[in-house]
Design an enzyme around this catalytic site. Structure first.
Site, PDB file in Angstrom:
ATOM      1  N   SER A  30       5.170  90.742  45.834  1.00  0.00           N
ATOM      2  CA  SER A  30       5.385  90.098  46.931  1.00  0.00           C
ATOM      3  C   SER A  30       6.986  90.024  47.774  1.00  0.00           C
ATOM      4  CB  SER A  30       5.467  88.446  46.142  1.00  0.00           C
ATOM      5  OG  SER A  30       6.285  88.760  45.022  1.00  0.00           O
ATOM      6  N   GLY A  96       3.805  96.595  37.718  1.00  0.00           N
ATOM      7  CA  GLY A  96       2.727  94.914  37.801  1.00  0.00           C
ATOM      8  C   GLY A  96       2.243  94.784  38.576  1.00  0.00           C
ATOM      9  N   GLU A 103       4.907 104.064  43.732  1.00  0.00           N
ATOM     10  CA  GLU A 103       5.976 104.049  43.901  1.00  0.00           C
ATOM     11  C   GLU A 103       7.223 104.860  43.218  1.00  0.00           C
ATOM     12  OE1 GLU A 103       5.148  98.810  43.374  1.00  0.00           O
ATOM     13  OE2 GLU A 103       6.066 100.327  41.825  1.00  0.00           O
TER      14      GLU A 103
HETATM   15  C1  5RP Z   1       3.615  96.720  41.328  1.00  0.00           C
HETATM   16  C2  5RP Z   1       5.394  96.781  41.236  1.00  0.00           C
HETATM   17  C3  5RP Z   1       6.549  95.076  41.694  1.00  0.00           C
HETATM   18  O1  5RP Z   1       7.433  96.149  42.633  1.00  0.00           O
HETATM   19  C4  5RP Z   1       6.927  94.486  40.955  1.00  0.00           C
HETATM   20  O2  5RP Z   1       5.819  94.236  40.585  1.00  0.00           O
HETATM   21  C5  5RP Z   1       7.823  93.332  41.192  1.00  0.00           C
HETATM   22  O3  5RP Z   1       6.767  92.378  42.113  1.00  0.00           O
HETATM   23  P1  5RP Z   1       7.759  91.022  43.001  1.00  0.00           P
HETATM   24  O4  5RP Z   1       7.686  91.769  44.093  1.00  0.00           O
HETATM   25  O5  5RP Z   1       5.816  90.602  42.800  1.00  0.00           O
HETATM   26  O6  5RP Z   1       8.358  90.202  42.239  1.00  0.00           O
HETATM   27  O7  5RP Z   1       6.395  97.453  40.524  1.00  0.00           O
HETATM   28  O8  5RP Z   1       3.467  98.388  41.613  1.00  0.00           O
END
Ligand code: 5RP
Length: 217
Positions: A30, A96, A103
Site C-alpha cells: 500500500s 507481508g 523485492e
Molecule cells: C510486500 C512488502 C511490503 O513492502 C510490506 O508488506 C509493507 O506493506 P504496506 O506498505 O502495505 O504496509 O514487503 O511484500
C-alpha cells in the site's frame, strides 16, 4: 493523521530522490502504491521503472509508466519500497505482501534503497511481525521442521502462491537479535527461495510518515 495518510506522506517525501533520466525500482504494497500514484505526476522525468511484482507492474502501466524487465535495465539508481518492520540499523522485515523474492532482487540491483513506511513500522527488535519465507512447495514440511529447531513457529500462508509459483511460510514468535546471521542461516536451508529479512543489504534511507509529516531516519 491516519496510518494511510502517514504512508502517503512518506511516499511523497521519497519523490525527492527521483532524478531526471532514472530507471527506478518499485516495490509492492500500500505504501509503494502511494509512491506509484505520486510518481505518475512526474513520469515525464524518468526513463522507466522495474517492478517487484505483477501487481505493481500493472499499476505502473495503468498510469502509463514504462516498466522494464530487470534483465534489460542494468543497475538501477534507486529502489523505493515499503516494509513491515525496520530497526534503527535499517534492517527490514518484508514480504507481508508476498513479493519478497523479487523485492530482494530489485533491491540488490539498485544503488540506493529508500524505504518508505508509517512510523509504526520502526521497532527496537525485529520479529513481532511474522517473518515471511518463500519456499519451494516440496520443501514445506522440511523447512517447517527446521524453523521449529530455530525457535520459530511456522504457519503456512493459506491459499497464497507467489509470483514465482511458490508458497510462503510465516514464522511467528521469533525474536531477531542478529538479523544478518539469521538471514544467512535461512539462506543455507535447501528449499528456501528467500527469507524476508533485508539485513545483508539493508535500506540506505528510511522515510517514516508521522502525524507531523515525513521524517528521514
Ligand atoms: C510486500 C512488502 C511490503 O513492502 C510490506 O508488506 C509493507 O506493506 P504496506 O506498505 O502495505 O504496509 O514487503 O511484500
Amino acid at each position: 493523521m491516519t496510518q494511510d495518510e502517514m504512508k502517503k506522506a512518506a511516499a511523497a517525501a521519497a519523490l525527492e530522490y527521483v532524478e531526471s533520466g532514472m530507471v527506478i525500482g518499485i516495490g509492492t504494497g500500500s505504501t509503494a502504491n502511494h509512491f506509484i500514484d505520486l510518481l505518475a505526476e512526474v513520469k515525464h522525468k524518468i526513463d522507466a521503472t522495474v517492478a517487484s511484482s505483477v501487481v505493481s507492474a500493472d499499476r505502473l502501466e495503468a498510469h502509463g509508466i514504462k516498466v522494464l524487465d530487470l534483465n534489460d535495465a542494468g543497475t538501477l539508481s534507486l529502489y523505493v519500497d515499503g516494509a513491515d518492520e525496520s530497526n534503527k540499523a535499517l534492517h527490514l522485515i518484508k514480504g507481508g505482501g508476498g513479493a519478497l523474492t523479487r523485492e530482494k532482487i530489485v533491491a540488490a540491483a539498485s544503488e540506493k534503497f529508500v524505504c518508505i513506511a508509517d512510523e509504526s513500522k520502526l521497532v527496537d527488535t525485529l520479529g513481532k511481525f511474522p517473518l515471511p519465507v518463500e519456499v519451494i512447495p516440496m520443501a514445506q514440511a522440511y523447512i517447517a521442521r527446521e524453523i521449529i529447531k530455530m525457535g520459530g513457529k511456522p504457519v503456512l500462508r493459506e491459499g497464497f502462491t507467489t509470483d514465482n509459483g511458490n508458497i510462503i511460510i510465516d514464522v511467528h514468535d521469533m525474536e531477531i537479535i542478529d538479523a544478518i546471521k539469521m538471514e544467512a542461516d535461512f539462506n543455507k536451508l535447501a528449499g528456501v527461495v528467500t527469507v524476508g529479512l533485508f539485513a545483508s543489504r539493508p535500506a540506505d534511507v528510511l522515510i517514516l510518515g508521522t502525524p507531523n509529516g515525513a521524517v528521514t531516519v
